[in-house]
Scaffold this motif. Sequence first.
Motif, mmCIF file in Angstrom:
data_model
loop_
_atom_site.group_PDB
_atom_site.id
_atom_site.type_symbol
_atom_site.label_atom_id
_atom_site.label_comp_id
_atom_site.label_asym_id
_atom_site.label_seq_id
_atom_site.Cartn_x
_atom_site.Cartn_y
_atom_site.Cartn_z
ATOM 1 N N GLU A 155 0.940 -1.260 0.059
ATOM 2 C CA GLU A 155 -0.081 0.025 0.007
ATOM 3 C C GLU A 155 1.023 1.546 -0.064
ATOM 4 O O GLU A 155 0.563 2.130 -0.769
ATOM 5 C CB GLU A 155 -0.962 0.035 1.297
ATOM 6 C CG GLU A 155 -1.970 0.949 1.001
ATOM 7 C CD GLU A 155 -3.049 1.075 2.008
ATOM 8 O OE1 GLU A 155 -3.586 -0.074 2.664
ATOM 9 O OE2 GLU A 155 -3.481 2.292 2.386
ATOM 10 N N ARG B 226 0.770 3.778 -2.954
ATOM 11 C CA ARG B 226 0.689 5.413 -2.920
ATOM 12 C C ARG B 226 1.443 6.257 -3.708
ATOM 13 O O ARG B 226 0.936 7.181 -4.034
ATOM 14 C CB ARG B 226 0.211 5.235 -1.208
ATOM 15 C CG ARG B 226 -0.443 6.546 -0.934
ATOM 16 C CD ARG B 226 -0.736 6.615 0.462
ATOM 17 N NE ARG B 226 -1.548 5.629 0.802
ATOM 18 C CZ ARG B 226 -2.954 5.741 0.656
ATOM 19 N NH1 ARG B 226 -3.365 6.855 -0.105
ATOM 20 N NH2 ARG B 226 -3.550 4.842 1.132
ATOM 21 N N LYS C 69 -5.950 2.035 -7.947
ATOM 22 C CA LYS C 69 -6.958 1.622 -6.892
ATOM 23 C C LYS C 69 -6.774 2.117 -5.485
ATOM 24 O O LYS C 69 -7.573 2.577 -4.703
ATOM 25 C CB LYS C 69 -6.999 -0.102 -6.683
ATOM 26 C CG LYS C 69 -7.464 -0.462 -8.178
ATOM 27 C CD LYS C 69 -7.597 -2.031 -7.906
ATOM 28 C CE LYS C 69 -7.740 -2.806 -9.130
ATOM 29 N NZ LYS C 69 -7.293 -4.308 -9.213
ATOM 30 N N ILE C 70 -5.415 2.214 -5.080
ATOM 31 C CA ILE C 70 -5.016 2.577 -4.006
ATOM 32 C C ILE C 70 -5.261 3.922 -3.739
ATOM 33 O O ILE C 70 -5.684 4.535 -2.530
ATOM 34 C CB ILE C 70 -3.398 2.269 -3.689
ATOM 35 C CG1 ILE C 70 -3.202 0.961 -4.000
ATOM 36 C CG2 ILE C 70 -2.839 3.016 -2.313
ATOM 37 C CD1 ILE C 70 -3.309 0.228 -2.590
ATOM 38 N N VAL C 71 -4.813 5.008 -4.941
ATOM 39 C CA VAL C 71 -5.097 6.296 -4.486
ATOM 40 C C VAL C 71 -6.630 6.709 -4.920
ATOM 41 O O VAL C 71 -6.863 7.828 -4.900
ATOM 42 C CB VAL C 71 -4.038 7.283 -5.385
ATOM 43 C CG1 VAL C 71 -2.606 7.109 -4.815
ATOM 44 C CG2 VAL C 71 -4.119 6.756 -6.831
ATOM 45 N N ASN C 72 -7.452 5.725 -5.495
ATOM 46 C CA ASN C 72 -8.863 5.927 -5.610
ATOM 47 C C ASN C 72 -8.979 7.000 -6.649
ATOM 48 O O ASN C 72 -9.889 7.948 -6.521
ATOM 49 C CB ASN C 72 -9.266 6.364 -4.393
ATOM 50 C CG ASN C 72 -10.980 6.124 -4.377
ATOM 51 O OD1 ASN C 72 -11.313 5.068 -5.106
ATOM 52 N ND2 ASN C 72 -11.800 6.703 -3.826
ATOM 53 N N ARG C 73 -8.363 6.887 -7.974
ATOM 54 C CA ARG C 73 -8.657 7.929 -9.020
ATOM 55 C C ARG C 73 -8.337 7.265 -10.411
ATOM 56 O O ARG C 73 -7.614 6.211 -10.320
ATOM 57 C CB ARG C 73 -7.854 9.275 -8.760
ATOM 58 C CG ARG C 73 -6.432 9.108 -8.775
ATOM 59 C CD ARG C 73 -5.601 10.465 -8.721
ATOM 60 N NE ARG C 73 -5.860 10.935 -10.256
ATOM 61 C CZ ARG C 73 -5.294 12.227 -10.400
ATOM 62 N NH1 ARG C 73 -4.808 13.184 -9.408
ATOM 63 N NH2 ARG C 73 -5.533 12.730 -11.768
ATOM 64 N N ASP C 74 -8.700 7.822 -11.410
ATOM 65 C CA ASP C 74 -8.334 7.241 -12.517
ATOM 66 C C ASP C 74 -6.927 7.734 -13.128
ATOM 67 O O ASP C 74 -6.460 9.020 -12.897
ATOM 68 C CB ASP C 74 -9.588 7.583 -13.842
ATOM 69 C CG ASP C 74 -10.548 6.929 -13.816
ATOM 70 O OD1 ASP C 74 -10.654 5.921 -13.463
ATOM 71 O OD2 ASP C 74 -11.635 7.544 -14.192
#
Lengths: 302, 375
Positions: A212, A216, A253-258
Amino acid sequence: MSESIEVAYWPGCVSRGFTPELHGSMAFTAEKLGIGLVELDRANCCGAGVIAEHNQELADTLNARTFALAQQTGLAMMNICSTCQGAQSECQQRLDADSSYRAHINEVLSGQGLAYEKGKDGFTNKNFLWLLVEDYGLDRLAEKVVRPLSGLRVGPFYGCYIVRPKERLGYDEFPERDLYLEKVIEVLGGEVVEYDGARKCCGFPVITMNRETSLRQAGTHVGDAIDAGADCLVTPCPLCHLNLDMQQPEAAKIVNRDLGLAVMHLPQLVGLALGAEPKQLGMSKHIASTKWVEERLAAVPV
Amino acid sequence: MADYTLKVRRYQPESGEGPYWEEFKVDLDPSLSVLDGLLQAKDRDDGSLSVRCSCRAAICGSCGMKINGQSGLGCKTQIGEAHEQANRRNGGSEPIVVEPMGNMPVIKDLITDMESTHWDKIRRVTPWLLPHGDPPEREYVVDPESMIDITQSMACIQCGACVSSCLSMEADPEFIGPAALAKAYRFVGDPRDAETKERLHDLAHDPHGIYDCTHCFSCIDACPKGVAPMDQIMRLRRKAGEEGIEDPNSGHHHEMAFVKIIEKKGTLDEVALPRESFAFGVKGKLKPSKRAIKEVLGALPTIFRTIRSGKVRAKWIAPHHKLPDGAQDEVKDVYRHAEEHREEFNLYIKGEEGDEEAAVEEGLEPPQSREEAVK
């Protein structure tokens, strides 16, 4: 400056493993530039700092062996990996500091007909980026550009091992080594994108131990570059490439953005400006699509 | 004397406003420090400009800050050099950028709260001696030689510059961090301490411990005292490995898998590395841990993508690069020799100029020893 440059070439492990496009594009680009590559095919892994963490003498001896093989060719050595540069420079610093330590290391190498010598002017081992700017020369590079990367917005990504620690990596003599990517991008006709992560860590060294934290870091830098308007990143480090490109969908996916930003190896970016087709440079082997880069270049006729 | 512009990141919590930038013109000799510049601005322009400082000689460790993005001490950075640094890309008249330290909450202007991100972490590593048995009647007697190894970590002045620069902590605030781990080595390497193994076990098992360092060298460049915290973290890993400590973070397995692959193959086989790092015991007696199974499952999408892109091909199509005739045996000889001796050459102690023989050979002056240099 001599007309032709020939180097003892250490391709590293990853360029013959997960990033075969790096090895191929370096061969292509070197030929176009007129840089002769004498490959050190008997040389071994630099240890990437991991072997030094296990046994420092082992890392020092393994790299002394590679340096000795390079010295046998009578040529200066070139690598294409920031991590190789950093790990090898670290060992070289210790080897160069003390002749009795060097003699101890050379004990085992002498049985192989090898010896690492510090020599009068010191042993030279340069990443392709350093060689390109310091030995080949940016003026000469500019003359070779047949397809300027006009309008292409490129974010530099150096890799920690090639920018720190400054004292070890020759910054006293070459204080602008952490600006070379910007210089090369400009000479190739591209536009430099300033963003926060250019000299930060891609996170790769902890991908096994703390996925993670690792992803990140990669995801944050890619995201920052996108926000700053980059069309692509360029890196002289294949390990950074693994985290920034190969792991990019996971980092997203980890930073939750495209995300979705092409990450170019340095020889690929140079190769494009020297007229190579993306396919010749192995750009189809990337995980993050390089289509956008190709379209941007196609939009500006050669 | 010369004119400089300091662009300072300011913040006053009582104002209710967010942080903002303010420029100060100062006029001082280039050999004076950025801290001197800030104090001049405070004196002449705005008495409310807040900065923590005391000795002004890189001893007290109070004035940690970021100058042009680089963490360090305000008193140890010459303003002339900082100006050059700020202008080396664009030339001309860019201001010197001064910010509070990173990875820490800001109290006011350049003053940060070091409690949660520095002092708590220092306390986390039990920063005192844990000897066994009754204390000696008088002082502990130690062989001076046995203390040399930890002099580097003892040089720390607790300024927090390494913490400010730490890129692992930026991504994982729970990381124990460079200052505290360097402090941990100060006790792990102390011959009087009797709980070395327990300390190492603790730091290796913590998911935010020694294996959470991402090897970015930032702390080495930030440290004003040459402590090289990252090097101390690598020493902790080495010692943990020597003690045979197996951690749930796969740190030790990863290290050993890497070392063994190079011994066997000469260059890194990246397919074998994660397999052997996570599932060390699959072929042996041990079962893979739950974490290993989770990690391997988590890696499946990446594996599929690499196969689809043609990055990774099946072994029977493209076998791993092999060293040519006899070269692998040479690598194995190197292993035998180095694993037998395991010498650790410490540049901090030996000094880069320790090579007197070579200096004589090359006709250079015999250099000063470190002790003389300190005087």
